[in-house]
Design a protein around this motif. Structure first.
Motif, mmCIF file in Angstrom:
data_model
loop_
_atom_site.group_PDB
_atom_site.id
_atom_site.type_symbol
_atom_site.label_atom_id
_atom_site.label_comp_id
_atom_site.label_asym_id
_atom_site.label_seq_id
_atom_site.Cartn_x
_atom_site.Cartn_y
_atom_site.Cartn_z
ATOM 1 N N VAL A 7 29.219 45.220 45.567
ATOM 2 C CA VAL A 7 27.886 45.004 46.127
ATOM 3 C C VAL A 7 27.495 43.538 46.258
ATOM 4 O O VAL A 7 26.507 43.229 46.926
ATOM 5 C CB VAL A 7 26.802 45.756 45.313
ATOM 6 N N LEU A 8 28.251 42.643 45.655
ATOM 7 C CA LEU A 8 27.941 41.215 45.745
ATOM 8 C C LEU A 8 28.959 40.510 46.635
ATOM 9 O O LEU A 8 30.121 40.907 46.675
ATOM 10 C CB LEU A 8 27.963 40.574 44.353
ATOM 11 N N PRO A 9 28.544 39.440 47.302
ATOM 12 C CA PRO A 9 29.505 38.667 48.075
ATOM 13 C C PRO A 9 30.445 37.912 47.134
ATOM 14 O O PRO A 9 30.159 37.773 45.941
ATOM 15 C CB PRO A 9 28.624 37.692 48.867
ATOM 16 N N VAL A 10 31.533 37.432 47.674
ATOM 17 C CA VAL A 10 32.475 36.651 46.883
ATOM 18 C C VAL A 10 31.732 35.462 46.292
ATOM 19 O O VAL A 10 30.974 34.783 46.973
ATOM 20 C CB VAL A 10 33.666 36.178 47.751
ATOM 21 N N GLY A 11 31.944 35.221 45.007
ATOM 22 C CA GLY A 11 31.260 34.135 44.316
ATOM 23 C C GLY A 11 31.716 32.771 44.782
ATOM 24 O O GLY A 11 32.847 32.582 45.212
ATOM 25 N N ILE A 12 30.822 31.849 44.695
ATOM 26 C CA ILE A 12 31.141 30.468 45.065
ATOM 27 C C ILE A 12 31.161 29.602 43.819
ATOM 28 O O ILE A 12 30.873 28.427 43.849
ATOM 29 C CB ILE A 12 30.132 29.922 46.091
ATOM 30 N N LEU A 53 40.425 40.020 35.443
ATOM 31 C CA LEU A 53 41.034 39.005 36.311
ATOM 32 C C LEU A 53 41.628 39.640 37.563
ATOM 33 O O LEU A 53 41.466 39.128 38.670
ATOM 34 C CB LEU A 53 42.136 38.254 35.562
ATOM 35 N N GLN A 54 42.310 40.752 37.382
ATOM 36 C CA GLN A 54 42.914 41.434 38.519
ATOM 37 C C GLN A 54 41.849 41.962 39.479
ATOM 38 O O GLN A 54 42.024 41.895 40.697
ATOM 39 C CB GLN A 54 43.828 42.554 38.027
ATOM 40 N N ALA A 55 40.726 42.454 38.942
ATOM 41 C CA ALA A 55 39.632 42.940 39.793
ATOM 42 C C ALA A 55 39.014 41.794 40.586
ATOM 43 O O ALA A 55 38.719 41.939 41.777
ATOM 44 C CB ALA A 55 38.567 43.636 38.943
ATOM 45 N N LEU A 56 38.803 40.659 39.946
ATOM 46 C CA LEU A 56 38.266 39.488 40.646
ATOM 47 C C LEU A 56 39.215 39.047 41.754
ATOM 48 O O LEU A 56 38.790 38.753 42.874
ATOM 49 C CB LEU A 56 38.023 38.339 39.661
ATOM 50 N N HIS A 57 40.489 38.997 41.441
ATOM 51 C CA HIS A 57 41.498 38.581 42.427
ATOM 52 C C HIS A 57 41.523 39.541 43.613
ATOM 53 O O HIS A 57 41.527 39.117 44.766
ATOM 54 C CB HIS A 57 42.865 38.514 41.752
ATOM 55 N N ALA A 58 41.485 40.833 43.331
ATOM 56 C CA ALA A 58 41.510 41.844 44.394
ATOM 57 C C ALA A 58 40.272 41.756 45.280
ATOM 58 O O ALA A 58 40.339 42.043 46.478
ATOM 59 C CB ALA A 58 41.630 43.239 43.791
ATOM 60 N N ALA A 59 39.141 41.331 44.699
ATOM 61 C CA ALA A 59 37.902 41.216 45.473
ATOM 62 C C ALA A 59 37.786 39.876 46.196
ATOM 63 O O ALA A 59 36.800 39.632 46.882
ATOM 64 C CB ALA A 59 36.700 41.400 44.547
ATOM 65 N N TRP A 63 37.725 36.813 44.794
ATOM 66 C CA TRP A 63 37.064 35.736 44.043
ATOM 67 C C TRP A 63 38.085 34.663 43.702
ATOM 68 O O TRP A 63 39.273 34.945 43.554
ATOM 69 C CB TRP A 63 36.436 36.298 42.778
ATOM 70 N N PRO A 64 37.643 33.415 43.567
ATOM 71 C CA PRO A 64 38.590 32.331 43.288
ATOM 72 C C PRO A 64 39.238 32.466 41.915
ATOM 73 O O PRO A 64 38.560 32.729 40.929
ATOM 74 C CB PRO A 64 37.739 31.063 43.364
ATOM 75 N N ILE A 65 40.539 32.326 41.908
ATOM 76 C CA ILE A 65 41.316 32.338 40.673
ATOM 77 C C ILE A 65 42.158 31.069 40.687
ATOM 78 O O ILE A 65 42.935 30.852 41.609
ATOM 79 C CB ILE A 65 42.276 33.555 40.607
ATOM 80 N N HIS A 66 42.003 30.239 39.689
ATOM 81 C CA HIS A 66 42.829 29.040 39.553
ATOM 82 C C HIS A 66 43.679 29.239 38.300
ATOM 83 O O HIS A 66 43.220 29.004 37.178
ATOM 84 C CB HIS A 66 41.936 27.797 39.433
ATOM 85 N N PRO A 67 44.915 29.728 38.482
ATOM 86 C CA PRO A 67 45.727 30.111 37.331
ATOM 87 C C PRO A 67 45.885 29.053 36.246
ATOM 88 O O PRO A 67 45.816 29.401 35.073
ATOM 89 C CB PRO A 67 47.075 30.481 37.963
ATOM 90 N N PRO A 68 46.067 27.764 36.563
ATOM 91 C CA PRO A 68 46.199 26.809 35.453
ATOM 92 C C PRO A 68 44.967 26.760 34.547
ATOM 93 O O PRO A 68 45.096 26.775 33.330
ATOM 94 C CB PRO A 68 46.439 25.475 36.159
ATOM 95 N N SER A 69 43.766 26.733 35.124
ATOM 96 C CA SER A 69 42.575 26.683 34.265
ATOM 97 C C SER A 69 42.353 28.018 33.569
ATOM 98 O O SER A 69 41.896 28.059 32.422
ATOM 99 C CB SER A 69 41.339 26.258 35.056
ATOM 100 N N CYS A 70 42.695 29.116 34.222
ATOM 101 C CA CYS A 70 42.579 30.429 33.578
ATOM 102 C C CYS A 70 43.596 30.561 32.451
ATOM 103 O O CYS A 70 43.286 31.104 31.385
ATOM 104 C CB CYS A 70 42.762 31.548 34.595
#
Length: 150
Positions: A44-49, A67-73, A75-82
């Motif tokens: 229901v929400l747009p991709v986060g900025i 994390l997988q749900a965010l990625h599938a939707a 949303w930005p994922i920066h693996p090194p910082s995560c």
């Protein structure tokens, strides 16, 4: 604190009545590992900025499904910082998955990541050629000192 199903029921109730939901509940859902509420919000929400903040919260809590749900939707994922957040949270399994299985094309082994992992007692990254610095040595030494102190 609401349980997972209660949180989802409250979110649904609010949205059905026209209340606006901002990004705060997304952060709360992924930080707590409430994947059902997170997946509902992502519909229901747009991709986060937020430039990765939601993903960092999920990684820090060790919530790989979030994390997988965010990625599938999208949303930005920066693996090194995560990965660094997961290591700081003591979730070395999530760190390893981020670096090796999930998004290997973006994985970067750096001294900050090694320091975060060393602070939890893991030096496994050393075996994988991860660079380290004085911060990693200090983190490992501090952990050893704390263990000696009981």
């Amino acid at each position: 604190m609401l349980g997972d199903s209660e949180a989802l029921a409250h979110l649904t109730w609010l949205l059905e009545r026209g209340y606006a939901v901002a990004f705060g509940p997304v952060y709360a859902a992924d930080h707590s590992g409430n994947t059902a509420a997170l997946q509902y919000l992502l519909l229901v929400l747009p991709v986060g900025i937020d430039e990765n903040e939601a993903a960092v919260f999920a990684a820090e809590g060790g919530h790989l499904a979030a994390l997988q749900a965010l990625h599938a939707a999208g949303w930005p994922i920066h693996p090194p910082s995560c990965a660094t957040a997961a290591a700081k949270g003591g979730h070395l399994n999530v760190m390893a998955l981020l670096l090796e299985a999930q998004w290997p094309e973006l994985a970067v082994l750096d001294a900050e990541l090694f320091s975060a992992a060393a602070g939890t007692g893991s030096v496994v990254l050393w075996r994988h050629g991860c660079p380290w610095n004085a911060g990693a040595y200090a983190a490992a030494a501090a952990l050893e000192w704390l263990a000696v102190q009981g």
